[in-house]
Design a protein around this motif. Structure first.
Motif, PDB file in Angstrom:
ATOM      1  N   ARG A  82       0.927  -1.533  -0.343  1.00  0.00           N
ATOM      2  CA  ARG A  82       0.421  -0.167   0.030  1.00  0.00           C
ATOM      3  C   ARG A  82       0.773   1.172  -0.228  1.00  0.00           C
ATOM      4  O   ARG A  82       0.799   2.241  -0.235  1.00  0.00           O
ATOM      5  N   HIS A  83       2.318   0.814  -0.038  1.00  0.00           N
ATOM      6  CA  HIS A  83       2.595   2.344   0.562  1.00  0.00           C
ATOM      7  C   HIS A  83       4.037   2.473  -0.384  1.00  0.00           C
ATOM      8  O   HIS A  83       4.519   1.065  -1.217  1.00  0.00           O
ATOM      9  N   GLU A  84       4.713   2.503  -0.976  1.00  0.00           N
ATOM     10  CA  GLU A  84       5.745   3.252  -2.044  1.00  0.00           C
ATOM     11  C   GLU A  84       7.521   2.166  -1.022  1.00  0.00           C
ATOM     12  O   GLU A  84       8.154   1.449  -1.145  1.00  0.00           O
ATOM     13  N   ASP A  85       7.302   2.717   0.383  1.00  0.00           N
ATOM     14  CA  ASP A  85       8.270   2.377   0.802  1.00  0.00           C
ATOM     15  C   ASP A  85       8.444   3.063   2.616  1.00  0.00           C
ATOM     16  O   ASP A  85       6.848   4.322   2.602  1.00  0.00           O
ATOM     17  N   GLY A  86       8.804   2.277   3.686  1.00  0.00           N
ATOM     18  CA  GLY A  86       8.706   2.646   4.879  1.00  0.00           C
ATOM     19  C   GLY A  86       8.658   4.060   4.977  1.00  0.00           C
ATOM     20  O   GLY A  86       7.788   4.838   6.149  1.00  0.00           O
ATOM     21  N   HIS A  87       9.333   5.505   4.506  1.00  0.00           N
ATOM     22  CA  HIS A  87       9.280   6.502   4.606  1.00  0.00           C
ATOM     23  C   HIS A  87       8.102   6.864   4.142  1.00  0.00           C
ATOM     24  O   HIS A  87       7.379   7.928   4.605  1.00  0.00           O
ATOM     25  N   SER A  88       6.921   6.785   3.343  1.00  0.00           N
ATOM     26  CA  SER A  88       6.256   7.748   2.805  1.00  0.00           C
ATOM     27  C   SER A  88       5.060   6.744   3.982  1.00  0.00           C
ATOM     28  O   SER A  88       3.840   7.071   4.304  1.00  0.00           O
ATOM     29  N   ALA A  89       5.345   5.765   4.095  1.00  0.00           N
ATOM     30  CA  ALA A  89       3.821   5.097   4.975  1.00  0.00           C
ATOM     31  C   ALA A  89       3.976   6.381   6.486  1.00  0.00           C
ATOM     32  O   ALA A  89       2.728   6.109   7.136  1.00  0.00           O
ATOM     33  N   ILE A  90       5.099   6.824   6.652  1.00  0.00           N
ATOM     34  CA  ILE A  90       5.233   6.990   8.256  1.00  0.00           C
ATOM     35  C   ILE A  90       4.137   8.819   7.954  1.00  0.00           C
ATOM     36  O   ILE A  90       3.465   9.080   8.337  1.00  0.00           O
TER      37      ILE A  90
END
Length: 429
Positions: A82-90
């Motif tokens: 659902r997210h591009e990476d962990g950074h964008s998820a935060i």
């Protein structure tokens, strides 16, 4: 997928291209996620210190990030495609929960310094594990060296019987080796212990970021000063960390080789704990040393990971997307390597030697070097003593304990100097 952080109006996103760009990044970022949250909190504190965030905004951001970390640990929040990476998820979570306040979190930073700070925090923890496990291996080896120092063991060169050795010499070798490995891991950790947060994409930002605060808040030993070098260091410090790991795994590999030989029927010098062996799928009589064989193979995984990162670094200065592939390499290296190291202390504690088999493997030729040195000590030129001792007619059954006791050069069987190793080991605590 949540909105892409970099997407501009009118830019079409091709799903196949995006899948290639993202790769397995979002899955790999699970390793970094808690460190990324930790760094985001420190960054928010820094923004509040320069007036970008109000005190209430900071409090709400920190509370939300703490809840996100709890949800991640408990499995209530899953980092997935659902997210591009962990950074964008935060960032997506903060925007979802806090609206415009969440949108402020990325002020003054880039995903470039985000991944750098998370990587360094993660590697500091992993290098601490390498140091601790190496120290534990050294402790076990040193304790057994003291207890078993006088037990004769054949010494080999070129896989040929050479001289009488001892368990004391065998164990003390691994003790000193793993002390060195612990020292190297600790020194590398100190070198990695620099804060890149606030370097943004490698050129800084037009804000007076409080980088000294984030350095202290994240527990770094120093600030990585140059914003441009923060990017140039990527890959370089990962390779150094893997090299420290490889130093320990080289000793694991050679030790595992010894045990592979010594447990074979042809040697029969040692018996492995039963849980470190497996059975054959077809031969009922077999117990195979599969664990030590995979421990032996672990160095290859780490060395390959280092090479993979090195090959990514044929780049000019500045950030390049090639470096995304370095994440998987370090996770693979430390996953395999620490898995092997973690099994080693208990294996060393529970090895069972077979002294009678070891003594039976000693033969008269293995005392020839003792004879040559004895003749030289009595005044015969060494080359003449060498020729005398090479004559099989001069060989006779020797006394292995006397041979060991007479080997008094520092570090040899009669002068192991275990106290000096113990002092080095104590200094690591």
């Amino acid at each position: 997928m949540s909105p892409l952080l970099w997407q501009k109006p009118g830019v079409k996103v091709d799903a196949r291209i995006q899948a290639f760009l993202a790769g397995e990044d979002v899955v790999l970022d699970r390793e970094f996620f808690l460190f990324d949250i930790q760094a985001s909190r420190a960054h928010a504190e820094g923004l509040q210190r320069i007036g970008i965030l109000g005190a209430d905004e900071l409090e709400r951001l920190c509370a939300e990030m703490e809840e996100l970390a709890d949800d991640f640990r408990a499995g209530r929040f899953v980092l997935d495609d659902r997210h591009e990476d962990g950074h964008s998820a935060i960032e997506a979570r903060l925007v979802e929960r806090l609206g415009d306040t969440g949108k402020k979190i990325h002020t003054g930073r880039s995903r470039n310094d985000q991944v750098l700070v998370a990587t360094r925090l993660w590697l500091k923890e992993k290098l601490s594990e390498v140091a601790a496990l190496s120290r534990e291996c050294a402790e076990v080896a040193l304790a057994r060296a003291e207890v078993e120092q006088g037990v004769p063991l054949p010494g080999y060169t070129h896989l040929q019987r050479a001289v009488v050795s001892s368990l004391g010499m065998w164990w003390s070798a691994w003790a000193e080796g793993f002390i060195d490995n612990a020292v190297r891991a600790a020194q590398t950790r100190e070198w990695v212990d620099a804060n890149p947060l606030g370097s943004a994409a490698g050129y800084g930002v037009n804000l007076p970021l409080d980088r000294d605060h984030t350095t202290a808040a994240l527990g770094f030993g120093r600030l990585q000063v140059s914003a441009t070098y923060a990017q140039l260091s990527r890959g370089k410090f990962e390779m150094a960390a893997i090299e420290a790991l490889c130093s320990a795994l080289l000793d694991v590999r050679r030790l595992a080789w010894d045990l592979s030989l010594f447990t074979s029927a042809e040697y029969g010098f040692v018996q492995l704990p039963s849980q470190y062996t497996t059975g054959s799928s077809i031969m009922p009589n077999k117990r195979n040393p599969d664990v030590i064989e995979l421990m032996r193979a672990s160095y290859a995984a780490a060395a390959a990971a280092r090479t993979e990162i090195e090959q990514l670094l044929s780049l000019p200065s500045g950030y390049h997307r090639d470096l995304q592939f370095s994440k998987g390499a370090i996770f693979h290296a430390f996953g395999r390597g620490l898995g092997a190291l973690a099994l080693l202390p208990d294996l060393l504690r529970n090895l069972e030697w077979q002294p009678a088999r070891m003594r039976d493997a000693l033969e008269p030729s293995m005392y020839a070097t003792d004879l040559a040195v004895s003749l030289a000590r009595d005044g015969m030129p060494f080359r003449e003593a060498y020729r005398e001792a090479a004559d099989p007619a001069r060989w006779a059954e020797g006394d292995p304990e006397r041979s060991l006791d007479d080997r008094v050069s520092p570090g040899a069987a009669g002068a192991l100097r275990l106290d000096s190793l113990k002092q080095r080991l104590e200094a690591l605590r």
